[in-house]
Write a protein that holds these residues in place. Sequence first.
Motif, short mmCIF file in Angstrom:
data_model
loop_
_atom_site.label_atom_id
_atom_site.label_comp_id
_atom_site.label_asym_id
_atom_site.label_seq_id
_atom_site.Cartn_x
_atom_site.Cartn_y
_atom_site.Cartn_z
N GLY A 63 0.79 -1.22 0.00
CA GLY A 63 0.00 0.00 0.00
C GLY A 63 0.83 1.27 0.00
N VAL A 64 0.14 2.38 0.26
CA VAL A 64 0.75 3.71 0.19
C VAL A 64 1.60 3.98 1.43
N PHE A 87 -0.14 3.69 4.99
CA PHE A 87 -1.60 3.73 4.93
C PHE A 87 -2.19 2.35 4.69
N GLY A 88 -1.33 1.39 4.30
CA GLY A 88 -1.81 0.05 4.00
C GLY A 88 -2.53 0.01 2.66
N PRO A 89 -2.90 -1.18 2.20
CA PRO A 89 -3.63 -1.30 0.93
C PRO A 89 -5.00 -0.63 1.03
N LEU A 90 -5.37 0.10 0.00
CA LEU A 90 -6.68 0.75 -0.06
C LEU A 90 -7.58 0.01 -1.03
N ASP A 95 -10.89 6.07 0.42
CA ASP A 95 -9.84 7.06 0.62
C ASP A 95 -9.60 7.28 2.10
N VAL A 96 -8.45 7.88 2.39
CA VAL A 96 -8.09 8.33 3.73
C VAL A 96 -7.74 9.80 3.60
N GLU A 106 -5.81 13.94 0.52
CA GLU A 106 -6.61 12.75 0.21
C GLU A 106 -5.70 11.67 -0.38
N VAL A 107 -5.74 10.49 0.23
CA VAL A 107 -5.00 9.32 -0.28
C VAL A 107 -6.07 8.32 -0.70
#
Length: 274
Positions: A63-64, A87-90, A95-96, A106-107
């Motif tokens: 992830g990010v 952020f781990g896999p989305l 979004d986060v 925004e991610v």
Amino acid sequence: MTIQETTINQDTFRADWDAWHEAHEKARADRHGFLAISGLHWLTGEPQRFPDAPGAWSTGPDGVVVDLDEGEELTIDGHTVRGRHSFGPLAERTDVKAGWGDAVIEVAKRGGFDIVRPRHPDHPVRVNYAGTPAYPADPHWAVTGRYVPFDKPVPTTVGAVAEGIEHVYDAPGRIEFEVDGTALSLTAFNGHTPGTLNVLFTDATSGVTTYPANRSLQVSAPAPDGTVTLDFNRAVNLPCAYTEFATCPLPPAENRLPVAIEAGEQTPVARPEH
């Protein structure tokens, strides 16, 4: 029905629409809404820094990840983050949002790609937003239709305004209706809340008085007999009508209506070219 009753009903209908559109415009111009987006950054395995966000950003199987330099920090779920944060896999279409001063970072995952989209309240698109014109509300365009569910949801691939990506939605059914004697139908996707529906469409006004790529219409849950109301007065623009940093889906081919739907939102004032 008397003329007076008809007039009162129309006046009420238009007053309800005015209140709805005023609230929609207010939400659209939120300080961290899509009008505030200042960039669309596609992440890769190579760390990248961007002028409108802190840190060096990358993505991979886990992830990010963002690497924040000394003096840089983000706020996520009320907690201050420094140094390296994963952020781990989305999941697709999730979004986060991380705080950075007055901005929100925004991610998200869109079309299978991880992206970063900073949202700055002082971005010129938001600051200079002049509103969205619309056709006068008219009960004629609150059309009764019939929802016909498919035997099982049909995965439907559609294009996007962002070059090189596609969106896949499960279509649970279609809506059949008539406009001035012309039989029409629209493939429906699931709406924002369970049971409701959403349709993406273009029509003969697209590129003339309305935004060329798409408009969206939310539809309340069908009645037990499948009856639905398509209130085209509440057809709205997607973010791509306002910002070049959108990844909005395009309507499926069968949702390109051959008639003019002279209702709902029109092309925004001073829409940026992209």
